[in-house]
Write a protein that holds these residues in place. Structure first.
Motif, PDB file in Angstrom:
ATOM      1  N   TYR A   1      -5.840   0.401   0.974  1.00  0.00           N
ATOM      2  CA  TYR A   1      -6.542   1.661   0.768  1.00  0.00           C
ATOM      3  C   TYR A   1      -7.025   1.767  -0.674  1.00  0.00           C
ATOM      4  O   TYR A   1      -6.234   1.686  -1.612  1.00  0.00           O
TER       5      TYR A   1
ATOM      6  N   TYR B   1     -10.714   3.121   8.289  1.00  0.00           N
ATOM      7  CA  TYR B   1     -11.011   4.220   7.375  1.00  0.00           C
ATOM      8  C   TYR B   1     -12.463   4.113   6.921  1.00  0.00           C
ATOM      9  O   TYR B   1     -12.874   3.121   6.337  1.00  0.00           O
ATOM     10  N   ASP B   2     -13.248   5.162   7.196  1.00  0.00           N
ATOM     11  CA  ASP B   2     -14.709   5.056   7.098  1.00  0.00           C
ATOM     12  C   ASP B   2     -15.241   5.622   5.779  1.00  0.00           C
ATOM     13  O   ASP B   2     -15.783   6.723   5.738  1.00  0.00           O
ATOM     14  N   ASP B   3     -15.091   4.865   4.723  1.00  0.00           N
ATOM     15  CA  ASP B   3     -15.702   5.190   3.433  1.00  0.00           C
ATOM     16  C   ASP B   3     -16.485   3.959   3.019  1.00  0.00           C
ATOM     17  O   ASP B   3     -15.896   2.942   2.634  1.00  0.00           O
TER      18      ASP B   3
ATOM     19  N   TYR C   1     -17.358  -1.549   3.456  1.00  0.00           N
ATOM     20  CA  TYR C   1     -16.180  -0.683   3.353  1.00  0.00           C
ATOM     21  C   TYR C   1     -15.586  -0.723   1.951  1.00  0.00           C
ATOM     22  O   TYR C   1     -15.516  -1.785   1.316  1.00  0.00           O
TER      23      TYR C   1
ATOM     24  N   SER D   1     -12.464   0.524   1.587  1.00  0.00           N
ATOM     25  CA  SER D   1     -11.066   0.314   1.943  1.00  0.00           C
ATOM     26  C   SER D   1     -11.019  -0.467   3.249  1.00  0.00           C
ATOM     27  O   SER D   1     -11.961  -0.399   4.052  1.00  0.00           O
TER      28      SER D   1
ATOM     29  N   THR E   1      -5.291   3.972  10.486  1.00  0.00           N
ATOM     30  CA  THR E   1      -4.288   4.999  10.736  1.00  0.00           C
ATOM     31  C   THR E   1      -4.133   5.248  12.226  1.00  0.00           C
ATOM     32  O   THR E   1      -5.056   5.037  13.011  1.00  0.00           O
TER      33      THR E   1
END
Length: 219
Positions: free
Chosen positions: A113, A151-153, A174, A176, A180
């Motif tokens: 992360y 995780y969508d950033d 991405y 990260s 989760t």
């Protein structure tokens, strides 16, 4: 773990030093439960991912005190308790296993992360070199059932140093490589909680192995 959920629920509506000081014993008891749970999890993870080693639970559990120096939100305490289990403990820059306990918002997961820039470049490089291997890991039926989405950033364009016409360029955008899986309050307080955590972490372990291999290879 119901006592932990109860404490955090009350802390959410009484997030101030006076209430916390009056309930410090409850906090300390809740922290002990999370430390004990983390110790159990470390022992179980070592059975399928011995790379994490015999971590001290105190090095994995996060502090409840918020750093408010640069935040407009000045509430002093987090309304969750959690631990990050990885080689190097909660401060590790590698991939690991994360447990988050929060009333109505608990989850398990992990991966990498918001890794630092050099680690992120290493991860992207490994995925660039082995896209099919990574896709097979994160798209398997069992993995997608446990972790439906990454995780969508993401960056809007291709990261610097990678060709824009790479067929799997979206995977390299991405910031990260983290996953989760939600857990209900009834699961957190139930007898099968530890088993559910371990099942989720065991499913994640091959992805963590891929990510950590990348970091070790390219750094």
């Amino acid at each position: 773990m119901q006592e932990v959920l109860n404490f955090l629920s009350e802390l959410k509506v009484n997030n101030n030093k006076e209430w916390f000081d009056q309930n410090r014993k409850r906090y300390e008891e809740s922290r002990k439960k999370v430390l004990f749970l983390t110790e159990l999890i470390i022992h179980e993870i070592n059975k399928f991912d011995p790379e994490i080693g015999n971590q001290n639970p105190k090095d994995c559990v996060f502090r409840i005190f918020r750093d408010v120096r640069f935040s407009p939100d000045k509430t002093p305490y987090k309304i969750n308790m959690g631990s990050f289990i990885a080689k190097g403990g909660r401060k590790s820059v590698g991939a690991g296993y994360y447990l988050h306990i929060e009333p109505g918002g608990s989850f398990v997961g992990g991966g990498a992360y918001c890794p630092p820039a050099d680690s992120l470049k290493a991860l992207r490089t490994e995925i660039f070199d082995h896209p099919e291997e990574f896709k097979n890991l994160i798209n398997s039926n069992s993995f997608r059932t446990m972790y439906p989405e990454m995780y969508d950033d993401k960056l809007k364009t291709a990261p610097k140093g990678f060709p824009k016409d790479f067929p799997e360029i979206d995977l390299l955008k991405y910031k990260s490589y983290a996953f989760t899986s939600r857990i209900s309050d009834s699961d957190v307080s139930g007898d099968a909680f530890v088993g559910k955590i371990i099942a989720a972490f065991k499913e994640l372990s091959p992805v963590n192995r891929f990510l950590n291999t990348a970091i070790e290879k390219w750094l």
